[in-house]
Design a protein around this motif. Structure first.
Motif, PDB file in Angstrom:
ATOM      1  N   PRO A  59       0.736  -1.364  -0.002  1.00  0.00           N
ATOM      2  CA  PRO A  59       0.093  -0.155  -0.125  1.00  0.00           C
ATOM      3  C   PRO A  59       0.800   1.246  -0.035  1.00  0.00           C
ATOM      4  CG  PRO A  59      -0.837  -1.408   1.610  1.00  0.00           C
ATOM      5  CD  PRO A  59       0.409  -1.934   1.022  1.00  0.00           C
ATOM      6  N   ASN A  60       0.341   2.344  -0.882  1.00  0.00           N
ATOM      7  CA  ASN A  60       0.970   3.554  -0.797  1.00  0.00           C
ATOM      8  C   ASN A  60       0.072   4.484   0.428  1.00  0.00           C
ATOM      9  OD1 ASN A  60       1.611   6.215  -1.409  1.00  0.00           O
ATOM     10  ND2 ASN A  60       2.192   5.821  -3.563  1.00  0.00           N
ATOM     11  N   GLU A  61       0.961   4.491   1.295  1.00  0.00           N
ATOM     12  CA  GLU A  61       0.363   5.145   2.549  1.00  0.00           C
ATOM     13  C   GLU A  61      -0.232   6.473   2.238  1.00  0.00           C
ATOM     14  OE1 GLU A  61       1.952   4.313   6.505  1.00  0.00           O
ATOM     15  OE2 GLU A  61       2.841   2.377   5.699  1.00  0.00           O
ATOM     16  N   ALA A  62       0.826   7.239   1.799  1.00  0.00           N
ATOM     17  CA  ALA A  62       0.373   8.853   1.565  1.00  0.00           C
ATOM     18  C   ALA A  62      -0.566   8.954   0.562  1.00  0.00           C
ATOM     19  CB  ALA A  62       1.718   9.283   0.845  1.00  0.00           C
ATOM     20  N   PHE A  63      -0.709   8.325  -0.450  1.00  0.00           N
ATOM     21  CA  PHE A  63      -1.872   8.468  -1.538  1.00  0.00           C
ATOM     22  C   PHE A  63      -3.009   7.682  -0.896  1.00  0.00           C
ATOM     23  CE2 PHE A  63      -4.072   6.987  -5.290  1.00  0.00           C
ATOM     24  CZ  PHE A  63      -4.084   8.309  -6.038  1.00  0.00           C
ATOM     25  N   ILE A  64      -3.030   6.643  -0.444  1.00  0.00           N
ATOM     26  CA  ILE A  64      -4.306   6.314   0.254  1.00  0.00           C
ATOM     27  C   ILE A  64      -4.855   7.197   1.245  1.00  0.00           C
ATOM     28  CG2 ILE A  64      -5.123   4.513   1.681  1.00  0.00           C
ATOM     29  CD1 ILE A  64      -3.263   2.568   0.379  1.00  0.00           C
ATOM     30  N   GLU A  65      -3.812   7.649   2.108  1.00  0.00           N
ATOM     31  CA  GLU A  65      -4.411   8.847   2.994  1.00  0.00           C
ATOM     32  C   GLU A  65      -5.265   9.833   2.455  1.00  0.00           C
ATOM     33  OE1 GLU A  65      -4.684   8.912   6.642  1.00  0.00           O
ATOM     34  OE2 GLU A  65      -3.265   6.956   7.061  1.00  0.00           O
ATOM     35  N   GLN A  66      -4.653  10.321   1.353  1.00  0.00           N
ATOM     36  CA  GLN A  66      -5.045  11.525   0.665  1.00  0.00           C
ATOM     37  C   GLN A  66      -6.248  11.195  -0.005  1.00  0.00           C
ATOM     38  OE1 GLN A  66      -1.539  12.559  -1.706  1.00  0.00           O
ATOM     39  NE2 GLN A  66      -2.632  14.011  -2.689  1.00  0.00           N
ATOM     40  N   SER A  67      -6.441  10.046  -0.699  1.00  0.00           N
ATOM     41  CA  SER A  67      -7.646   9.956  -1.739  1.00  0.00           C
ATOM     42  C   SER A  67      -8.614   8.683  -1.426  1.00  0.00           C
ATOM     43  CB  SER A  67      -6.822   9.375  -2.858  1.00  0.00           C
ATOM     44  OG  SER A  67      -6.032   8.205  -2.742  1.00  0.00           O
ATOM     45  N   ILE A  68      -8.527   8.272  -0.124  1.00  0.00           N
ATOM     46  CA  ILE A  68      -9.615   6.995   0.126  1.00  0.00           C
ATOM     47  C   ILE A  68     -10.878   7.661   0.228  1.00  0.00           C
ATOM     48  CG2 ILE A  68      -9.265   7.350   2.649  1.00  0.00           C
ATOM     49  CD1 ILE A  68      -9.522   3.999   2.727  1.00  0.00           C
TER      50      ILE A  68
END
Length: 128
Positions: A59-68
């Motif tokens: 998982p791409n943590e930064a991208f997930i946090e920003q786009s979930i």
């Protein structure tokens, strides 16, 4: 005992198979392709078809946090559950943010395909 031994041998491959199904379902853009940190001889995968280890697509943590927040409830739930296999604390926070309090919330939110992915991940998880 023989059943447990056989399962232990097959579980990593089955987990990876379910993991890749989940990656395809929620979208590979939420994951990073990289070389496994434990084995410098394994090259990063250029595509899902080249992945041979769960360590190669994480998982791409930064991208997930920003786009979930832009995902449907089912997609967000599946992604959060997958993230919890990778990192229990972080994934747990994602699940709580999606209103997931327990397994019934997961099962009730996901479609059949996603529930089967989660079930396979759960049955075949051997640690990250």
């Amino acid at each position: 005992m023989a059943r447990a031994i056989e399962h232990g041998r097959e579980a990593p491959d089955r987990f990876l198979e379910a993991w890749l199904k989940g990656v395809k379902k929620v979208g590979p853009q939420y994951f990073e392709f990289r070389a496994p940190i434990y084995d410098a001889s394994v090259q990063p995968a250029a595509s899902l078809e080249e992945v041979t280890s769960k360590w190669q697509v994480v998982p791409n943590e930064a991208f997930i946090e920003q786009s979930i927040g832009v995902l449907s409830s089912g997609e967000a739930t599946l992604l959060a559950v997958m993230c919890s296999f990778y990192n229990a604390e972080w994934g747990g926070r994602l699940m709580r943010a999606q209103g997931i309090e327990g397994m019934a919330d997961i099962a009730g939110t996901l479609d059949l395909d996603s529930n089967e992915i989660v079930a396979a991940l759960l049955v075949n998880y051997t640690g990250w």
